[in-house]
Each structure stands twice: as C-alpha cells, then as structure tokens.
Design a protein around this motif. Sequence first.
Motif, mmCIF file in Angstrom:
data_model
loop_
_atom_site.group_PDB
_atom_site.id
_atom_site.type_symbol
_atom_site.label_atom_id
_atom_site.label_comp_id
_atom_site.label_asym_id
_atom_site.label_seq_id
_atom_site.Cartn_x
_atom_site.Cartn_y
_atom_site.Cartn_z
ATOM 1 N N ALA A 75 0.819 -1.214 0.000
ATOM 2 C CA ALA A 75 0.000 0.000 0.000
ATOM 3 C C ALA A 75 0.849 1.258 0.000
ATOM 4 N N TRP A 76 2.120 1.138 0.332
ATOM 5 C CA TRP A 76 3.038 2.277 0.344
ATOM 6 C C TRP A 76 3.819 2.381 -0.967
ATOM 7 N N THR A 125 -11.517 0.577 6.840
ATOM 8 C CA THR A 125 -10.769 1.803 6.579
ATOM 9 C C THR A 125 -9.309 1.588 6.934
ATOM 10 N N ALA A 126 -8.408 2.001 6.035
ATOM 11 C CA ALA A 126 -6.971 1.843 6.248
ATOM 12 C C ALA A 126 -6.328 3.195 6.494
ATOM 13 N N ASP A 127 -5.451 3.249 7.483
ATOM 14 C CA ASP A 127 -4.681 4.449 7.779
ATOM 15 C C ASP A 127 -3.205 4.084 7.673
ATOM 16 N N THR A 128 -2.585 4.432 6.537
ATOM 17 C CA THR A 128 -1.197 4.032 6.309
ATOM 18 C C THR A 128 -0.224 4.804 7.198
ATOM 19 N N ALA A 129 -0.626 5.970 7.680
ATOM 20 C CA ALA A 129 0.270 6.755 8.534
ATOM 21 C C ALA A 129 0.457 6.103 9.901
ATOM 22 N N SER A 130 -0.625 5.515 10.421
ATOM 23 C CA SER A 130 -0.561 4.918 11.760
ATOM 24 C C SER A 130 -0.486 3.403 11.746
ATOM 25 N N ASN A 131 -0.572 2.781 10.526
ATOM 26 C CA ASN A 131 -0.610 1.310 10.408
ATOM 27 C C ASN A 131 -1.879 0.717 11.014
ATOM 28 N N ARG A 132 -2.933 1.487 11.127
ATOM 29 C CA ARG A 132 -4.154 1.010 11.770
ATOM 30 C C ARG A 132 -5.258 0.778 10.750
ATOM 31 N N THR A 133 -6.159 -0.133 11.105
ATOM 32 C CA THR A 133 -7.362 -0.371 10.304
ATOM 33 C C THR A 133 -8.591 -0.251 11.198
ATOM 34 N N ILE A 134 -9.705 0.164 10.603
ATOM 35 C CA ILE A 134 -10.977 0.275 11.311
ATOM 36 C C ILE A 134 -11.988 -0.616 10.604
ATOM 37 N N LEU A 135 -12.595 -1.521 11.350
ATOM 38 C CA LEU A 135 -13.549 -2.460 10.766
ATOM 39 C C LEU A 135 -14.899 -1.796 10.522
ATOM 40 N N ILE A 145 -3.784 -4.057 5.595
ATOM 41 C CA ILE A 145 -3.681 -2.881 4.728
ATOM 42 C C ILE A 145 -3.094 -3.304 3.388
ATOM 43 N N GLU A 146 -3.799 -2.974 2.325
ATOM 44 C CA GLU A 146 -3.396 -3.380 0.982
ATOM 45 C C GLU A 146 -3.573 -2.202 0.024
ATOM 46 N N GLY A 147 -2.819 -2.212 -1.066
ATOM 47 C CA GLY A 147 -2.946 -1.201 -2.106
ATOM 48 C C GLY A 147 -3.844 -1.692 -3.227
ATOM 49 N N LYS A 148 -4.896 -0.919 -3.524
ATOM 50 C CA LYS A 148 -5.860 -1.289 -4.565
ATOM 51 C C LYS A 148 -5.713 -0.330 -5.745
ATOM 52 N N MET A 149 -5.355 -0.872 -6.891
ATOM 53 C CA MET A 149 -5.180 -0.063 -8.088
ATOM 54 C C MET A 149 -6.532 0.288 -8.701
ATOM 55 N N VAL A 150 -6.553 1.351 -9.485
ATOM 56 C CA VAL A 150 -7.800 1.796 -10.100
ATOM 57 C C VAL A 150 -8.364 0.739 -11.040
ATOM 58 N N ASP A 151 -7.497 -0.077 -11.656
ATOM 59 C CA ASP A 151 -7.956 -1.137 -12.563
ATOM 60 C C ASP A 151 -7.862 -2.524 -11.932
ATOM 61 N N MET A 187 -3.884 4.657 -7.010
ATOM 62 C CA MET A 187 -4.014 3.558 -6.061
ATOM 63 C C MET A 187 -4.485 4.112 -4.727
ATOM 64 N N GLN A 188 -5.308 3.342 -4.022
ATOM 65 C CA GLN A 188 -5.734 3.730 -2.692
ATOM 66 C C GLN A 188 -5.419 2.611 -1.704
ATOM 67 N N ALA A 189 -5.185 3.004 -0.478
ATOM 68 C CA ALA A 189 -4.981 2.028 0.582
ATOM 69 C C ALA A 189 -6.336 1.558 1.089
ATOM 70 N N VAL A 190 -6.521 0.251 1.156
ATOM 71 C CA VAL A 190 -7.785 -0.328 1.599
ATOM 72 C C VAL A 190 -7.512 -1.352 2.689
#
Length: 371
Positions: free
Chosen positions: A202-203, A264-274, A305-311, A217-220
């Motif tokens: 995701a980074w 929800t993914a927060d790449t700055a804090s390494n946290r996820t919210i269910l 946390i994963e990186g999701k590409m637009v395609d 790309m977005q972090a998911v």
Amino acid sequence: MTRRDAIIIGGGIHGCSTALHLCLRGLRPVLIEKDYAGRHASGVNAGGVRQLMRDLAEIPLSIRSMGIWEGIDELLHDDCAFDSHGQILVAETAEDLRMCEERVASLNHHGFTHEELIPVQEVRDLLPAVAETCTGGVISRRDGAAQPARTTTAFRRRAEELGAQVIEGARAHNVRREGGLWRVDIAGDSFEAPVLVIAAGAWGGEFAAQMGEPVRMQAVAPMLMITSRVPHFIDPVVILRSRKLSFKQFPNGTVLIGGGHLGTADTASNRTILDWRKLHESARTVFDLFEVMREATIVRAWAGIEGKMVDDLPVLGPSTRHKGLFYQFGFSLHGFQLGPGAGAVMAELIADGRTPTDISGLSMARFHPQT
C-alpha cells in the motif's frame, strides 16, 4: 555505504519471494521492511491460492505461480499448510450461471482451460451443504489455500538462508540514483545497488510518485472473520458470482469468511478500522448459503492494509523512466497466490532482462506510456 546486488523495499510475500529468487540466481539482495515481514496484507489475508476468476492480464502469472505452489515444500522446506482441494465459484441464479458460461467460453477462446463449468449436481456433490438455490458453478481444480503468515515467514527465512540480508523495523528513505547506482538510507546505515525493487504494498504508490511515476491507487483494508467450530462440511474454497463472499473451513472446524468487503486503512498509523455493517453482510451471506453455519458464532474479525489499483491489476515490471528500477506492488486484494511467481519473474527480469511469462498487461507503462 554497504553494497548489495539489489535493494528490495517491502517485506511482504512479494518482496520476500523476489529476495529468495534473486538468491537462487546467485545474487545477494538486501530487503528493507519498515515493520516486520508479513505485517500487513501478506500475513493477514485469507490465504487463497487462486487461479479462479483472474483477469486475463494476470492469468499467465497466476499459472506460473501455481506451478511453484505445487512444489512449495521443496522450495521453502515448509509446506506452508498448502492444500489443493480446488476453488468453486457458486452460481446462485440463472443469470449467474449464464455469466459463468460466458466466462469459461471466453477463457477457452484465449487458450486457458483451468476453469471448468460444472452442473448443479456436481456442485452439490462437492458441496453437499449448499443451498437449494444453487444453479451450477465454475471450478479450478488445482486451486486451494495456505497459511499466509507462515508462508511469508518461510519465504523470508529461506531467502536469509541463501544469503539475503533482511532488515526489519527500518524505514527506507532518501531513495535516489547517484553514480549509476541506487542508494537508500535507513537509520544508522545506507545501501547501494544497481537494482532497486519497490515491493512496498500500500506504500508502493508513494515511492512510485517520488520516482516521477505516480499511479492511481488507494490504501484499503480487506476484512476477515473466523467462526467457532462446526461439523466438517466443505473442502474446497468457495466464492460467489454475484455477492462478495469467500470462505474456507479449516481441519479444526473453524471457518474463515472473507470476500472483499473493506474497512478503513490508515497508512500513517498502520491502523485499520472495521466496518461492522459490511461484516454482518458477509456473515448473512454465509447464513443464507449454508444452513450448517447458522449456529456458528464469530470469534474474531480483523483487516490488513493493501494497495488497490484503479484497474485492480498490480504494477509488475521495470520503470518507464529509470534504469535498474522495478515495481512490484498494487496487488489489489488478490496478490497472495501470485507471490511465488512474481518473485521468480522479477528475478528473471533483473538477471536476464526478460521473462517467458507474459506480464505485458501489468506494466507501469499503462499509466505512463512511453513516447
């Protein structure tokens, strides 16, 4: 400044696989991971080893990777709990079945035969507990599942045994090209190499933007649940055609439920919210499809946390701008099965300048066409 043959940024299954395959080529890479190997998507996914329902652009890589999975114990000296009971796409309606028929016909037209249309009776033979509403399905018989954290650790361990240097808990920064070499700093040390691989999940998009090759790309945060134990009722991994669901029963009776619902993914804090509403939707789908699951309870839920590409396709291959720079990220919630093959392909690109596996549809050039 420490010299290596290659610098890999990112310690998921992809970075660790590339490190291992470079070592098998006689090269000595350093892998830099800001947390620990498998901390994010590679260690907390559903473990699906899936060729089923891949985009056409990914299928050659997926087939290449499956051949490695089938010899994973020999490669890693660890079977990674890989099983091969197949994966089944269940059609719930006549429209689902029609789309399955079109899918298999299209794959056959392109020369791929790993997906087979199966009638409703065979689905029931393989999944005796499936709901009466089932209309048929598609099976990929060689598919299966493995334990993701164990697998990523096995790749890292084997790479180290063969000569890779793995540095965890160190953030790569000041990435630059100087004097024909790539240079990367970490706290207390610096490395240089003719090759740099960005396998940062995701980074990865952040590094690509620094290199002048931004991507969409977005972090998911793909979410998963594990249930209490229920009587054995299924061996294959199951996915659905029209609803978001994948699930697998373990030998101890627990059931892993996934399927692509996102938190929800927060790449700055390494946290996820269910997102508990979406998790409820996944649980309800299993409740509808398999009566045996109606007495089960949810024991735990989590997200990576994963990186999701637009395609929804990864970036795999060389930079369009810089010599010696390669990308390997953006696997969009379905990169675990591809990890072994992607590492082998990356090692070929680095050592030989080419690969026999068709990855043309995964190139950075789709975002930055060369003129």
